[in-house]
Structures are given as structure tokens and as C-alpha cells.
Design a protein around this motif. Structure first.
Motif: not given
Length: 509
Positions: A152-169
Motif C-alpha cells: 500500500y505505502h509503496v504504491e502510494e509513493f509511486l502514485r503521489g510522492d514520486l511524481p510530485r518530488v520529480a516535478a520540483l526544480a
């Protein structure tokens, strides 16, 4: 596995020159998953996404910003369900004694990749989503654990945190430098960035939240903080409000390269002692054992150090180390002059003659000492020596049977320093820069371990050197031999003991 199951049931590509199993290439991994035949174990199978961009997009990840690298679990076990379809159980092997949350999450990520491989390649089998396994040091075989929460938490990371962090300058990404950063692969990059920009992270004890709150006020550097006289500078979060005077003085110490007195005295450290014991302890997180113990005895202007090293990263090696250390401690204390007599009103004399006080530099060393004593409490052969050591370190009042004599018998020096001084030392008060900043009149002995033997932000010895000291075969290219590693550890610990003693003398002065 080969001994227990036989070669036909363990699919192995071969061996490296160092004796490790080779990676099972992706094509062979897919073939084995599709038709495992007699194979029950796949060793080091490569999980390479057939369509990494498609996988990324399905999780809302921009494939231009994130690359999903091939993965390689240590083992995949093949089992047949009642319907005859194969089920794949992921097992990862860890050198540490205890599995951690990161290990469980790693297995969960492997399961997600294995699911994608099975889907894309049209494989009838499926990975086990209910349970994964970790095979840790010292266990007879893999131990399974429930996977659901970690998936659950790995999927939440892939779905939410990773896209958000990757999009930051890069400049927008939250970052901090603290003692916990020392094991991070970006450690040296962040240190260089913080030094270059005079970042607030350089102030010892500042928290990420306090730093972010100051950023919101337009204060981003140590210099700007020392120049800020706004009434609300140190408001907005508890970490700022509760520690405002100390943070301000530490910022000033860095800005002006000066040592400032925070307090004139502290209950953490007595005014003097007749005999000073400096103790050190180094632990190896991989084997879960202590690999070095050190003692420095300072009395009457004389000082001598002894260092004890474990012969192996085993419980037996640690036990032998502990008994040797405790025997030496017994001899040291037996030679100490009896405690100063008390007057008729029960008050002790003001002089320190006969008193014994021990020092460790930081709480990590204290925790290591406590842990090694606790691990051997059940050993009848070690119990008498441990009991004597506890009597030395925590002497009791014979009249009451419970109250320690003459106040606290020991000091965590780093805590006392934080209470007494604001030092021109960035990030954290680790022993190297502190011993160079607080120097007694005779010049002292700043901490100077051999290159490669110190841990960043710590006076502890790098535990990798212990594994080299325990190595039985020839040294690896570019690495020290076992004898050289033992000598390097000994020199590092001797330097640490002398440096702690040097700082204590500087504080007294």
C-alpha cells in the motif's frame, strides 16, 4: 539451497570470481517464470520492465523525469497453487541481523515489478501479494512477513510522492543536513551546497521545520539570522521558540568564528575528579556486535589508554572482548584511592581526591556500552564481571542501598558541551572539530584518526574497517589487510580517547 534442494531445483547462472552468484539475465528469468520445470528457486533474477515508459505513465510519473531501473531480488521461490498455476514468492537476503522497514518496502517494490513483468510477458503465474520474506544474518532460512501494508505505502509513493518530488526544480526540493545525513549518497553534495550558500542547516541543532519557518520569513543564511532583529524571528514553531537563545548564540559563533559561553556551569559535569575514566565503544550494525572498547585513565597528570578489539563479528568474539575490557576496568578501579571521607554532618570534602568519574563522548557510545552489557547479562561466566562494572559506573550509597554516591558518576560530554558553549562548529558538535576548537593550555590532542577510519559527523570508527579486520583471506584490492585494519582501528580509538580527555581538560580550564 543447493545442498538442501539439489542443482535441478535451484536455477543458478553461475559464479563470479569472488564467489558470488551471477545475475540471471532477463530473457532466462522470463523463460523460467513461464515454464519453471523442476526449478523451485531462481537466484538473482533480473526484473527489467518491458515498457518502462508505459509503467511510469500508469502511475502518473513523467518518464522524462524518472527512469525505472532494472531490479534484482536475491531469490524468487516458485510454488504451484491448487489450480496448477505457478506463484512467485520474493525473498531478499540481508547482511544485517534484523530486518527493517526499508527491507520490507524493497520486497514490496520487487513484487510490483514482477507483477508488471508477468502481465507484459503474458506469464500465467503471478507473484505472491500476501507475504514476502527476508533472510537475515544468523537465521536458518527466510522469514516471511505480511506484505499488504508495505505494498500500500509503496504504491502510494509511486502514485503521489514520486511524481510530485520529480516535478520540483532542484532549488524547490526540501533538504536538510544533520547527523542522520551521513549515510546518504547525496551527503557530500549537500554539505558543499550548504557551505557555499551559508545555509541555516549549518547551525547545530536547527530542525528542518525551524529552517523552513525561517525561510518563510526571508531568512535563509546564518549571516541573515545574526543580522535579524525582528520580534518574530524566533516564532512560528516550537523548535524555534523553545531554543531561541541557543540557536542565536550558535549562529553568532559560526558567523564570527568565536566560542561563546552559554552557561557558566552544568549539572551534567562535576567541578573535578580524582580519577577520570574515558570510555569508548564502537558497534557494527551488520553483525549486531561491538567490535571495539577503549579505556583511558587520567590521574595526577598522568594518562594511559588501552584498546580492546573483537577477533570476529560473533557473539563469542564480543564476549571475549567484553571480559577482557571488564577485567582491565577492575584493575583500574582497584588502584583508585578510596573516596574522600565525610565530615560529622555527612557532607563530603570539597576536594576531588579519591573520586572517580567516567566520560563518554556521545549518547551513541553510551547506548553501545549499555547494549553490550545487556546482551551478556544471561551469561553466568560474564555476570560477576558485569556486576562489578555496574558497581563502578553506578556506585550506590551503602546506607540507603539505592542512591548513587556523590551525584552522577558519568558524563556524556557532548551534552555538557551543548549546555555550556556555542562553538564555531557547523552542523553538529562531533569530536573532530570540537577538539580543535576547545584546546587546553598544553595544546591538547585533537582527534586525528587515520584516513578512512572516521565516520562523518561522528567520533565513531567506520564499521567497514571492522569487517576488514575480521577478514580471513587476502585483502581486497585497495583495501587494508586484516592486520593493517586492526592497527588502524586501534589508532583511531586511541586518538578518540585522548581527544575526549583533551576536551575535558579544556572545559575545566
Amino acid at each position: 539451497l543447493l545442498r538442501r534442494f539439489g542443482e535441478k531445483r535451484v536455477l543458478l547462472r553461475g559464479w563470479t570470481r569472488a564467489g558470488d552468484p551471477l545475475r540471471l539475465p532477463y530473457a532466462e528469468t522470463v523463460a523460467a517464470l513461464r515454464d519453471p520445470g523442476a526449478a523451485e528457486w531462481l537466484v538473482q533474477p533480473e526484473l527489467r520492465l518491458p515498457d518502462p515508459e508505459g509503467f511510469a505513465r500508469r502511475w502518473g510519473i513523467d518518464p522524462e523525469l524518472v527512469r525505472i531501473a532494472p531490479a534484482q531480488p536475491d531469490l524468487v521461490r516458485v510454488r504451484r497453487g491448487r489450480d496448477g498455476r505457478p506463484h512467485f514468492h520474493v525473498v531478499d537476503i540481508k547482511a544485517s541481523r534484523e530486518a527493517s522497514v526499508a527491507h520490507f518496502a524493497q520486497v514490496a517494490f520487487y513484487v510490483l515489478l514482477l507483477e508488471e513483468v508477468c502481465r507484459a510477458e503474458g506469464i500465467a503465474g503471478a507473484p505472491d501479494r500476501r507475504r514476502g520474506s527476508i533472510w537475515s544474518r544468523g537465521t536458518r532460512g527466510p522469514r516471511s512477513f505480511p506484505l499488504g501494508a508495505y505494498l500500500y505505502h509503496v504504491e502510494e509513493f509511486l502514485r503521489g510522492d514520486l511524481p510530485r518530488v520529480a516535478a520540483l526544480a532542484p532549488g524547490e526540493a526540501a533538504w536538510h543536513v544533520s547527523p542522520a545525513s551521513a549515510g546518504c549518497p547525496y551527503f557530500h553534495h549537500c554539505i558543499a551546497e550548504a557551505d557555499r550558500t551559508d545555509d541555516l542547516a549549518r547551525i547545530p541543532g536547527i530542525t528542518p521545520l525551524a529552517r523552513r519557518t525561517l525561510h518563510e520569513k526571508g531568512i535563509r543564511t546564518v549571516r541573515e539570522l545574526t543580522k535579524s532583529f525582528r520580534r518574530d524571528t524566533y516564532t512560528g514553531c516550537h523548535a524555534l521558540e523553545s531554543d531561541a537563545p541557543r540557536l542565536k548564540q550558535r549562529a553568532q559563533a559560526l558567523q564570527f568564528a568565536k566560542t561563546f559561553d552559554v552557561e557558566r556551569e552544568t549539572h551534567l559535569m562535576g567541578p573535578a575528579e580524582g580519577t577520570r575514566l574515558v570510555l569508548s565503544a564502537d558497534a557494527d550494525p551488520v553483525t549486531g556486535t561491538c567490535f571495539s572498547l577503549g579505556v583511558r585513565v587520567a590521574e595526577g597528570g598522568r594518562a594511559a589508554s588501552r584498546v580492546f578489539l573483537s577477533a570476529a563479528g560473533t557473539a563469542a568474539g564480543e564476549r571475549a572482548l567484553l571480559l577482557e575490557f571488564l577485567a582491565h576496568l577492575d584493575g583500574v578501579v582497584g588502584a583508585v584511592t578510596p573516596a574522600a571521607p565525610r565530615d560529622g554532618k555527612g557532607r563530603g570534602r570539597d576536594d576531588a581526591e579519591g573520586t572517580l568519574h567516567f566520560f563518554v563522548y556521545d549518547r551513541e557510545e553510551l547506548a553501545t556500552l549499555r547494549a553490550v552489557l545487556e546482551r551478556h547479562l544471561g551469561d553466568p561466566g560474564a555476570q560477576p564481571a558485569i556486576a562489578r562494572a555496574l558497581g563502578i559506573l553506578f556506585p550506590m550509597d551503602e546506607a540507603s542501598g539505592s542512591r548513587p554516591l556523590r551525584g552522577s558518576p558519568g558524563t556524556v560530554l557532548a551534552d555538557a558541551l551543548a549546555a555550556l558553549f556555542a562553538l564555531p562548529v557547523p552542523y553538529t558538535y562531533d569530536l573532530g572539530p570540537v577538539s580543535a576548537a576547545l584546546v587546553p593550555a598544553d595544546g591538547g590532542e585533537p582527534y586525528a584518526p587515520p584516513p578512512g577510519y572516521a565516520r562523518p559527523f561522528s567520533g565513531q570508527v567506520a564499521f567497514e574497517r571492522a569487517h576488514e579486520a575480521w577478514r580471513k583471506g587476502p585483502a581486497r584490492p585497495g583495501r587494508p589487510s586484516a592486520q593493517e585494519a586492526r592497527e588502524g582501528i586501534r589508532r583511531a580509538v586511541e586518538s578518540r580517547l585522548a581527544a575526549v580527555d583533551s576536551v575535558v581538560r579544556a572545559v575545566r580550564e
